[in-house]
Design a protein around this motif. Sequence first.
Motif, PDB file in Angstrom:
ATOM      1  N   LEU A 111      71.588  28.418  21.986  1.00  0.00           N
ATOM      2  CA  LEU A 111      72.155  29.652  22.600  1.00  0.00           C
ATOM      3  C   LEU A 111      71.844  30.890  21.652  1.00  0.00           C
ATOM      4  N   LEU A 112      71.957  30.410  19.679  1.00  0.00           N
ATOM      5  CA  LEU A 112      71.474  31.454  19.055  1.00  0.00           C
ATOM      6  C   LEU A 112      69.739  31.645  18.868  1.00  0.00           C
ATOM      7  N   THR A 113      68.947  30.686  18.664  1.00  0.00           N
ATOM      8  CA  THR A 113      68.009  30.753  18.677  1.00  0.00           C
ATOM      9  C   THR A 113      66.967  31.512  19.995  1.00  0.00           C
ATOM     10  N   VAL A 114      67.666  30.985  20.667  1.00  0.00           N
ATOM     11  CA  VAL A 114      67.384  32.146  22.531  1.00  0.00           C
ATOM     12  C   VAL A 114      67.150  33.342  22.031  1.00  0.00           C
ATOM     13  N   SER A 115      68.719  33.742  21.732  1.00  0.00           N
ATOM     14  CA  SER A 115      69.586  34.903  21.545  1.00  0.00           C
ATOM     15  C   SER A 115      69.034  36.245  20.653  1.00  0.00           C
ATOM     16  N   LEU A 116      68.347  35.483  19.618  1.00  0.00           N
ATOM     17  CA  LEU A 116      68.056  35.659  18.179  1.00  0.00           C
ATOM     18  C   LEU A 116      66.466  36.124  18.708  1.00  0.00           C
ATOM     19  N   ILE A 117      65.615  35.484  19.231  1.00  0.00           N
ATOM     20  CA  ILE A 117      64.451  35.927  19.821  1.00  0.00           C
ATOM     21  C   ILE A 117      63.933  36.985  20.852  1.00  0.00           C
ATOM     22  N   THR A 118      64.978  37.166  22.166  1.00  0.00           N
ATOM     23  CA  THR A 118      64.836  37.682  22.670  1.00  0.00           C
ATOM     24  C   THR A 118      65.474  39.029  22.104  1.00  0.00           C
ATOM     25  N   LEU A 119      66.276  39.421  21.132  1.00  0.00           N
ATOM     26  CA  LEU A 119      66.894  40.542  20.792  1.00  0.00           C
ATOM     27  C   LEU A 119      65.611  41.103  19.696  1.00  0.00           C
ATOM     28  N   ILE A 120      65.179  40.399  18.251  1.00  0.00           N
ATOM     29  CA  ILE A 120      63.776  40.187  18.093  1.00  0.00           C
ATOM     30  C   ILE A 120      62.565  40.813  18.793  1.00  0.00           C
ATOM     31  N   PHE A 121      62.397  40.606  19.865  1.00  0.00           N
ATOM     32  CA  PHE A 121      61.383  40.753  20.855  1.00  0.00           C
ATOM     33  C   PHE A 121      61.035  41.681  21.942  1.00  0.00           C
ATOM     34  N   TYR A 122      62.947  42.912  21.206  1.00  0.00           N
ATOM     35  CA  TYR A 122      63.057  43.482  22.559  1.00  0.00           C
ATOM     36  C   TYR A 122      62.738  44.796  21.670  1.00  0.00           C
ATOM     37  N   TYR A 123      63.814  44.812  20.627  1.00  0.00           N
ATOM     38  CA  TYR A 123      64.218  46.203  19.908  1.00  0.00           C
ATOM     39  C   TYR A 123      63.269  46.509  18.808  1.00  0.00           C
ATOM     40  N   HIS A 124      62.144  45.010  18.257  1.00  0.00           N
ATOM     41  CA  HIS A 124      60.936  45.127  17.795  1.00  0.00           C
ATOM     42  C   HIS A 124      59.340  44.584  18.194  1.00  0.00           C
ATOM     43  N   PRO A 125      59.576  45.536  18.963  1.00  0.00           N
ATOM     44  CA  PRO A 125      58.221  44.242  20.050  1.00  0.00           C
ATOM     45  C   PRO A 125      57.061  44.517  19.490  1.00  0.00           C
ATOM     46  N   SER A 126      56.684  43.221  19.421  1.00  0.00           N
ATOM     47  CA  SER A 126      54.839  42.421  19.166  1.00  0.00           C
ATOM     48  C   SER A 126      54.142  42.710  19.531  1.00  0.00           C
ATOM     49  N   THR A 127      52.428  42.883  20.086  1.00  0.00           N
ATOM     50  CA  THR A 127      51.723  42.357  20.845  1.00  0.00           C
ATOM     51  C   THR A 127      50.195  42.583  20.162  1.00  0.00           C
ATOM     52  N   LYS A 128      49.450  40.747  19.937  1.00  0.00           N
ATOM     53  CA  LYS A 128      48.157  41.187  19.767  1.00  0.00           C
ATOM     54  C   LYS A 128      47.006  42.016  21.109  1.00  0.00           C
ATOM     55  N   ASN A 129      47.764  42.436  21.676  1.00  0.00           N
ATOM     56  CA  ASN A 129      47.120  43.220  22.188  1.00  0.00           C
ATOM     57  C   ASN A 129      46.594  45.226  21.329  1.00  0.00           C
ATOM     58  N   VAL A 130      45.931  44.963  20.400  1.00  0.00           N
ATOM     59  CA  VAL A 130      45.345  46.117  19.821  1.00  0.00           C
ATOM     60  C   VAL A 130      44.236  46.005  19.284  1.00  0.00           C
ATOM     61  N   THR A 131      43.431  47.249  19.756  1.00  0.00           N
ATOM     62  CA  THR A 131      41.884  47.289  19.397  1.00  0.00           C
ATOM     63  C   THR A 131      41.988  48.635  19.083  1.00  0.00           C
ATOM     64  N   ALA A 132      40.994  49.153  17.418  1.00  0.00           N
ATOM     65  CA  ALA A 132      40.509  50.244  17.429  1.00  0.00           C
ATOM     66  C   ALA A 132      39.484  50.067  18.186  1.00  0.00           C
ATOM     67  N   ILE A 133      40.232  51.290  19.222  1.00  0.00           N
ATOM     68  CA  ILE A 133      39.272  51.248  20.191  1.00  0.00           C
ATOM     69  C   ILE A 133      38.219  52.958  19.975  1.00  0.00           C
ATOM     70  N   PHE A 134      36.816  53.180  20.105  1.00  0.00           N
ATOM     71  CA  PHE A 134      36.132  53.943  19.355  1.00  0.00           C
ATOM     72  C   PHE A 134      35.410  54.407  20.750  1.00  0.00           C
ATOM     73  N   ARG A 135      34.859  55.616  20.844  1.00  0.00           N
ATOM     74  CA  ARG A 135      34.584  56.850  22.415  1.00  0.00           C
ATOM     75  C   ARG A 135      32.808  56.349  21.548  1.00  0.00           C
ATOM     76  N   THR A 136      32.109  57.014  22.658  1.00  0.00           N
ATOM     77  CA  THR A 136      30.450  56.375  22.262  1.00  0.00           C
ATOM     78  C   THR A 136      29.906  57.789  23.010  1.00  0.00           C
ATOM     79  N   VAL A 137      28.974  58.132  22.581  1.00  0.00           N
ATOM     80  CA  VAL A 137      28.347  59.679  23.250  1.00  0.00           C
ATOM     81  C   VAL A 137      26.567  59.092  22.902  1.00  0.00           C
ATOM     82  N   THR A 138      26.815  59.519  24.411  1.00  0.00           N
ATOM     83  CA  THR A 138      25.444  58.878  25.420  1.00  0.00           C
ATOM     84  C   THR A 138      24.119  59.470  25.371  1.00  0.00           C
ATOM     85  N   ILE A 139      23.340  58.998  24.511  1.00  0.00           N
ATOM     86  CA  ILE A 139      22.082  60.308  24.172  1.00  0.00           C
ATOM     87  C   ILE A 139      21.458  60.403  25.494  1.00  0.00           C
TER      88      ILE A 139
END
Length: 409
Positions: A49-77
């Motif tokens: 119970l404590l593990t589930v509560s802790l994981i829920t608390l952590i990931f809700y108030y301190h969110p994490s994601t792997k969908n992070v990218t250094a997106i860049f825009r290119t200019v068409t010549i």
Amino acid sequence: MFELLLCSMLTVFPDYLFRRYVQDKRLGRDINLYTVWYELRWGITACLLLTVSLITLIFYYHPSTKNVTAIFRTVTILPETTGRVAEVFVGLNAKVKAGDPLFRLDSSEQEAAKETALRQIDEATAATAVAQTELAAADGLIQQAQGAYQQALDELATRQELLRRKADVSVREVERLQITADGRKGALDAAVANKRTIETRLSSLLPAQKASAEAALAQAQVELNKTLVRAGVAGTVQQFTLRPGDVVNTMIRPAGILVPLEAGRVALIAGFGQIEAQVMKKGMIAEATCIGKPFTIIPMVVTDVQDVIAAGQLRPTDQLIDVGQIAQGGTLTVFLEALYPGQLEGLPPGSSCIANAYTNNHDALAAKDIGTGKSVFLHVVDTVGLVHAMILRMQALMLPVQTLVFGGH
């Protein structure tokens, strides 16, 4: 796993100590594989119970994601006009500055139009000189007509005076002189009108023709300048295989791609789960670790949170769209910038990253009217962020191993 180990130290381990030193039950004799659930049921249940509560608390108030990218825009010549390449000034992967020439299209048509406009200007200038000469000639004609008209008037006055004195002058002769004077008056009016015509041509028509020719020259120069394609920003030329003789089309055949110098080196774009929409706020502190910069934790700050979910966008078509046809729910787009300058240097644009964002309740805890229960809860929320920070550092250590060893790269 880390949360489970932490919670077991607070639940299962104390339960075991109670069984061992209070009830004198030993591990391996009274507590074994078959009796562990019965003997440690309170600690195990509380741990889950404590593990589930802790994981829920952590990931809700301190969110994490792997969908992070250094997106860049290119200019068409692309040139502003379609044409055949006459000259290429740069090569593949060349570093260019803003304003550097990249390639030039065949400009024979534009140069001919420019030459035509120049000749029209010269023609207007020559016509002005001719008109000025004609104006001088018109002044002479006016003087000549004025003299003839004055002579006719003087002779007519003399004949009229003689006729009045009953001299040897016939009425017919006086009428003839009157007609001659009227004719010469008409010639004088025609000479004046001709001068006005020349003056109007000098003041209005010829300047307008010259201005039109100059405008045509400016337009021809603009079209000629379009044949020389320059770099709009500083950066690197990619996929640039253009050669003299190639035809470049503004719609279907670009010449290459220009990657700006600062592309992907200013911010990271992260996609957090939609459930964090009420938690993610501008100004939150975040951390990121990227595969392109291993063993490094980059402190960041949330600079903006997109207020719409991109997956829900709709483009009008000639068919009604059913909601069930829309793809699965998208993510909340968040913009992350480095907390300190230069921390994204060395990170290749387009790199994939992992990011954590941390909720900060300092201002809420500093309020005077905060209750005890809420204060304890907010302290817990801020404290468990340390767990997520430790998890991110473990991921930073394991990410190269997972990529190189288990990923087979």
